[in-house]
Write an enzyme that holds these catalytic residues in place. Sequence first.
Site, mmCIF file in Angstrom:
data_model
loop_
_atom_site.group_PDB
_atom_site.id
_atom_site.type_symbol
_atom_site.label_atom_id
_atom_site.label_comp_id
_atom_site.label_asym_id
_atom_site.label_seq_id
_atom_site.Cartn_x
_atom_site.Cartn_y
_atom_site.Cartn_z
ATOM 1 N N LYS A 1 61.435 94.088 43.808
ATOM 2 C CA LYS A 1 61.840 95.144 44.750
ATOM 3 C C LYS A 1 63.071 94.746 45.557
ATOM 4 O O LYS A 1 63.422 93.572 45.650
ATOM 5 C CB LYS A 1 60.657 95.532 45.636
ATOM 6 N N ARG B 1 50.818 93.749 41.018
ATOM 7 C CA ARG B 1 51.474 94.616 40.027
ATOM 8 C C ARG B 1 52.839 94.018 39.700
ATOM 9 O O ARG B 1 53.686 93.900 40.586
ATOM 10 C CB ARG B 1 51.609 96.017 40.641
HETATM 11 N N1 PMM Z 1 55.482 100.343 43.229
HETATM 12 C C1 PMM Z 1 56.116 101.142 42.355
HETATM 13 C C2 PMM Z 1 55.403 102.055 41.566
HETATM 14 N N2 PMM Z 1 54.059 102.141 41.645
HETATM 15 N N3 PMM Z 1 52.037 101.419 42.605
HETATM 16 C C3 PMM Z 1 51.373 100.656 43.477
HETATM 17 N N4 PMM Z 1 50.039 100.761 43.574
HETATM 18 N N5 PMM Z 1 52.021 99.768 44.288
HETATM 19 C C4 PMM Z 1 53.377 99.616 44.255
HETATM 20 O O1 PMM Z 1 53.907 98.802 45.030
HETATM 21 C C5 PMM Z 1 54.114 100.426 43.342
HETATM 22 C C6 PMM Z 1 53.400 101.338 42.517
HETATM 23 C C7 PMM Z 1 57.611 101.078 42.234
HETATM 24 O O2 PMM Z 1 58.011 100.041 41.393
HETATM 25 P P1 PMM Z 1 58.529 100.263 39.867
HETATM 26 O O3 PMM Z 1 59.575 101.332 39.895
HETATM 27 O O4 PMM Z 1 59.021 98.954 39.426
HETATM 28 O O5 PMM Z 1 57.350 100.706 39.031
#
Ligand code: PMM
Length: 271
Positions: free
Chosen positions: A211, A251
């Site tokens: 991030k 994640r």
């Molecule tokens: N971050 C992203 C997308 N989905 N879901 C949860 N539960 N927690 C998060 O921090 C989260 C998420 C954004 O990141 P990406 O674009 O790399 O998927």
Amino acid sequence: MPLLMGVVNVTPDSFSDGGRWDTPEAAISHGRDLVRDGADILDIGGESTRPGATRPLVADELGRVVPVISALVAEGALVSVDTMRAEVAEQALRAGATIVNDVSGGLADPRILDVVAASEATYICMHWRGHSDHMQDLASYDGPSGVVATVRDELCRRVDDARAAGIPDERIVLDPGLGFAKTAKHNWALLAGLSELQALGFRLLVGPSRKSFLGTLLKGPDGTPRAVDDREAATLALTVLLAQQGVWGVRVHDVRASRDALLTLERWGRP
Ligand code: PMM
């Protein structure tokens, strides 16, 4: 050790890997790779939540995620669907997903809570304040209680709604939502104050991977943030620290590297 949730973004525009797996075939193959690398859960999403992103049509989101979920579930994977929409959650559960990862915590489409309640799915309830096209305007936690207590209280209200819809506490996982209506400073405060969220008694999932607050931390001498694909060492450091905090899940995009780091940590703790 925490569970590793591997990210499968079936989107043309996610911030870290947008466009790399945006056909069903590419996404299925990526999901297989993540399972081979040691993912416990595959988190399959068809809507980018990068700051400024616009929303896909429901039909497009369904067309992205449902075939990928069906194929990977058929191969034995444990699948969560990353969606804020009741309709998508419903069809994803029908296709075999067993976890609903709702980054809006039920705020974007409250009917999603009824869909989860009517199933046996686990509900990941993330802290969120608004859609990506304006979420960074909502990154203000100026009240006397500060960001950690504010996020905790706002999550408690989401839990109230989930309970009212009929989702039992054992099926709820909380997530502080790093980067969602939060500045870098807010994210660091939430990581340092994680025990305040843990004190609520729910399992926690955290998503720090690649991030932008890590890009800012690792900025070059001229202030340029570190590129998205060069934030892995910082991500791994956080994975290990989160494991030591006792979170339920992390994640991540690079499951192989995270698995190596967790195996090392686990070996350290074993006689
Ligand atoms: N971050 C992203 C997308 N989905 N879901 C949860 N539960 N927690 C998060 O921090 C989260 C998420 C954004 O990141 P990406 O674009 O790399 O998927």
